[in-house]
Design a protein around this motif. Sequence first.
Motif, PDB file in Angstrom:
ATOM      1  N   HIS A  22       2.909  28.196  49.792  1.00  0.00           N
ATOM      2  CA  HIS A  22       1.891  28.451  50.810  1.00  0.00           C
ATOM      3  C   HIS A  22       2.582  28.694  52.139  1.00  0.00           C
ATOM      4  O   HIS A  22       3.494  27.980  52.532  1.00  0.00           O
ATOM      5  CB  HIS A  22       0.935  27.266  50.929  1.00  0.00           C
ATOM      6  N   GLU A  54      -2.852  22.905  50.065  1.00  0.00           N
ATOM      7  CA  GLU A  54      -3.146  23.161  48.650  1.00  0.00           C
ATOM      8  C   GLU A  54      -3.573  21.862  47.951  1.00  0.00           C
ATOM      9  O   GLU A  54      -2.945  21.418  46.994  1.00  0.00           O
ATOM     10  CB  GLU A  54      -1.931  23.778  47.954  1.00  0.00           C
ATOM     11  N   HIS A  56      -5.909  21.288  45.971  1.00  0.00           N
ATOM     12  CA  HIS A  56      -6.329  21.511  44.581  1.00  0.00           C
ATOM     13  C   HIS A  56      -5.129  21.610  43.650  1.00  0.00           C
ATOM     14  O   HIS A  56      -5.305  21.702  42.428  1.00  0.00           O
ATOM     15  CB  HIS A  56      -7.164  22.787  44.485  1.00  0.00           C
ATOM     16  N   VAL A 147      -9.562  28.084  53.290  1.00  0.00           N
ATOM     17  CA  VAL A 147      -9.730  27.904  51.850  1.00  0.00           C
ATOM     18  C   VAL A 147      -9.433  29.232  51.152  1.00  0.00           C
ATOM     19  O   VAL A 147     -10.023  30.266  51.497  1.00  0.00           O
ATOM     20  CB  VAL A 147     -11.169  27.453  51.521  1.00  0.00           C
ATOM     21  N   ASP A 148      -8.518  29.216  50.189  1.00  0.00           N
ATOM     22  CA  ASP A 148      -8.253  30.444  49.441  1.00  0.00           C
ATOM     23  C   ASP A 148      -9.214  30.542  48.251  1.00  0.00           C
ATOM     24  O   ASP A 148      -9.927  29.594  47.924  1.00  0.00           O
ATOM     25  CB  ASP A 148      -6.795  30.520  48.992  1.00  0.00           C
ATOM     26  N   ARG A 150      -8.816  30.629  44.988  1.00  0.00           N
ATOM     27  CA  ARG A 150      -8.623  29.717  43.865  1.00  0.00           C
ATOM     28  C   ARG A 150      -9.170  28.329  44.191  1.00  0.00           C
ATOM     29  O   ARG A 150      -9.816  27.681  43.371  1.00  0.00           O
ATOM     30  CB  ARG A 150      -7.138  29.644  43.494  1.00  0.00           C
ATOM     31  N   TRP A 151      -8.905  27.874  45.389  1.00  0.00           N
ATOM     32  CA  TRP A 151      -9.405  26.581  45.851  1.00  0.00           C
ATOM     33  C   TRP A 151     -10.937  26.570  45.812  1.00  0.00           C
ATOM     34  O   TRP A 151     -11.561  25.630  45.302  1.00  0.00           O
ATOM     35  CB  TRP A 151      -8.861  26.349  47.259  1.00  0.00           C
ATOM     36  N   LEU A 155     -13.474  24.216  43.413  1.00  0.00           N
ATOM     37  CA  LEU A 155     -14.543  23.382  43.955  1.00  0.00           C
ATOM     38  C   LEU A 155     -15.895  23.760  43.352  1.00  0.00           C
ATOM     39  O   LEU A 155     -16.722  22.883  43.056  1.00  0.00           O
ATOM     40  CB  LEU A 155     -14.588  23.497  45.474  1.00  0.00           C
ATOM     41  N   TRP A 173     -15.029  16.849  50.280  1.00  0.00           N
ATOM     42  CA  TRP A 173     -14.723  18.267  50.119  1.00  0.00           C
ATOM     43  C   TRP A 173     -15.914  19.195  50.307  1.00  0.00           C
ATOM     44  O   TRP A 173     -15.733  20.403  50.422  1.00  0.00           O
ATOM     45  CB  TRP A 173     -14.083  18.508  48.747  1.00  0.00           C
ATOM     46  N   ASP A 393      -0.823  23.853  37.569  1.00  0.00           N
ATOM     47  CA  ASP A 393      -0.954  23.054  38.772  1.00  0.00           C
ATOM     48  C   ASP A 393       0.255  23.280  39.649  1.00  0.00           C
ATOM     49  O   ASP A 393       1.086  24.107  39.353  1.00  0.00           O
ATOM     50  CB  ASP A 393      -1.048  21.567  38.397  1.00  0.00           C
ATOM     51  N   CYS A 395       2.780  22.769  43.400  1.00  0.00           N
ATOM     52  CA  CYS A 395       3.298  23.516  44.544  1.00  0.00           C
ATOM     53  C   CYS A 395       4.822  23.486  44.475  1.00  0.00           C
ATOM     54  O   CYS A 395       5.403  22.768  43.666  1.00  0.00           O
ATOM     55  CB  CYS A 395       2.841  22.891  45.859  1.00  0.00           C
ATOM     56  N   TRP A 415      -4.277  16.166  42.652  1.00  0.00           N
ATOM     57  CA  TRP A 415      -5.117  17.245  43.146  1.00  0.00           C
ATOM     58  C   TRP A 415      -6.558  16.752  43.241  1.00  0.00           C
ATOM     59  O   TRP A 415      -6.960  15.788  42.600  1.00  0.00           O
ATOM     60  CB  TRP A 415      -4.992  18.479  42.261  1.00  0.00           C
TER      61      TRP A 415
END
Length: 585
Positions: A22, A54, A56, A147-148, A150-151, A155, A173, A393, A395, A415
């Motif tokens: 990121h 990130e 998530h 928020v991207d 995927r995130w 959610l 969240w 998953d 990072c 996450w």
Amino acid sequence: MTPAFTTRPTLKGRHGMAAATHWLATGTAQSVLERGGNAFDAAVAGCFVLHVAEPHLNGPGGDLVGLVAPRGRDPRVLAGQGPAPARASIAHLRSLGLTSVPGAGGLAAAVPGAVPALLMLLRDHGSWEFADVVGYAIDYAHAGVPVDRRWADILATVEPLFREHWPSSYELWMPSGRVPRAGETVTNPVWAATLERLVKESRRGRSRAERLDAVLVAWREGFVARGVTATLARPHRHADGGDHAGVLTMADFAAFRPTWERPLTYPFRGVDVVKPPAWGSGPVLLQALALLSGFPDAELDPSTVAGVHNVTEAFKLAFADREGHYGETARIEPLLADDYLARRRALIGPAASLEWRPGGDLPYVPELRTPDGADRAGVGEPTVRASGETRGDTCHIDVVDADGNIASLTPSGGWLQSSPAVPELGFCAGTRLQMTWLDEGAPAALRPGRRPRTTLSPTMLVRDGEVVEALGTPGGDQQDQWQLPYVLRRLIGGYGPQRAIDAPVFHTTHVPSSFWPRTWEPGGLVVEERLGDEVVAGLRRRGHIVTVSGPWSLGRLSAVGRDPATGELSAAANPRGGLGYAAGR
């Protein structure tokens, strides 16, 4: 191998380089370097920002595995993988009617190890104060991060679970009473307040080491441990559909200590490849390279039918050995012995194997379950079900400074979809215990006080005794599979780092997933579309069951390096997903 298309240049410079999954973590790490911090200060600051940017994919309640090399010293493993709690036994989970560890919920929580490991790295090799290192994360947690897609998708998937069963997660969240949309800004003032409270604790000591130890005491013996264990002790919904109480206790928190450990290495084409030990999955890459070392270079091009086939078949054998032997007390040396490798290498033929073929003495053979439609894990990036169970998953961040200090860290777990958020802390516990088996005969069985086997797997390359490159990627069981083509393209193909990252990749699903519900797909092979129709057709003729994924869909690899001869630094990051960037000068 011919040069591949490149989306951006490999960065070159002498002051410092950072690359991460990121851009906020990359920018943070580079800022630390610009302000006089070393690579370890920068990597720690970047990891705390990844918790915010990130959530998530990782969190403070998760775990971390790193490779760390101060200039002139051999790499060491930063082992931030917490063990199973003292009450996390096979007998206890069986008594609840479970046949495997659920993929979400407190029963899957190991002792959180990421933050203690980061504090140890900062104390032993960093130079900055805790307040300065976490200041970036505090600022982002207050001001918010975008928020991207995927995130936002994750959610949306878990919204019913949060609303009906995990109200603390819903409040944290979805504070506006709905799922945030991609592009919106999300804050986490509760986590910011937790960090600020830890900063106050850090002012208690006289020396820098004492101040960092004060933070660690507050984490594992004070308000953080109390909050996490109290939340998990309340029965809550798990991925199996049942309501269970977790078993993590204050005593488990207090007993955990991250460690520095010796890595494993294997020489390949003049370079020593360095990986964490067999309580993780890192030796899978070493075994695969050792098997491939017996093939001519022309048969190891990951852009050709022969290269993809040979790499895939080597990984099938290595993963079978992982399930058969890897665990907390595993000895990997017999699996890297020349005579053993020769016997295993002879099993790689011209056709794809559809069999499970472990080697060695009395290998464990897990239950091999094929997936139904609901179990399919897609292309390897994060796949989340409404229950909160996650596949794929993590990072990653790499940093090198002007003095040649280098760090490669893979934080994961904890996450936001792992377990109910701790209301007063702003994060949740992890689910690493889902990678254990509820079978006493398994080398990676659930055992109280033992580390679960992890997929976190950074890599370093050492030439003539000096670290020349550090790299890694998210992706669960795909981490080593996506790194190996990069290594081949760098060491054999002559690719630069960015070209090696950009080139199309692939992975086999012919392995029981480390993530609940632990299914496998015999002969499965997922490839990026850019490998081309001719290569895909050739692989299918050899018997591979090929799934063609999007052209830019697999892996989020990053890398930094240093040329010992000139002192020149380099960095590269993955364009896939649009969030990974490198920076430096």
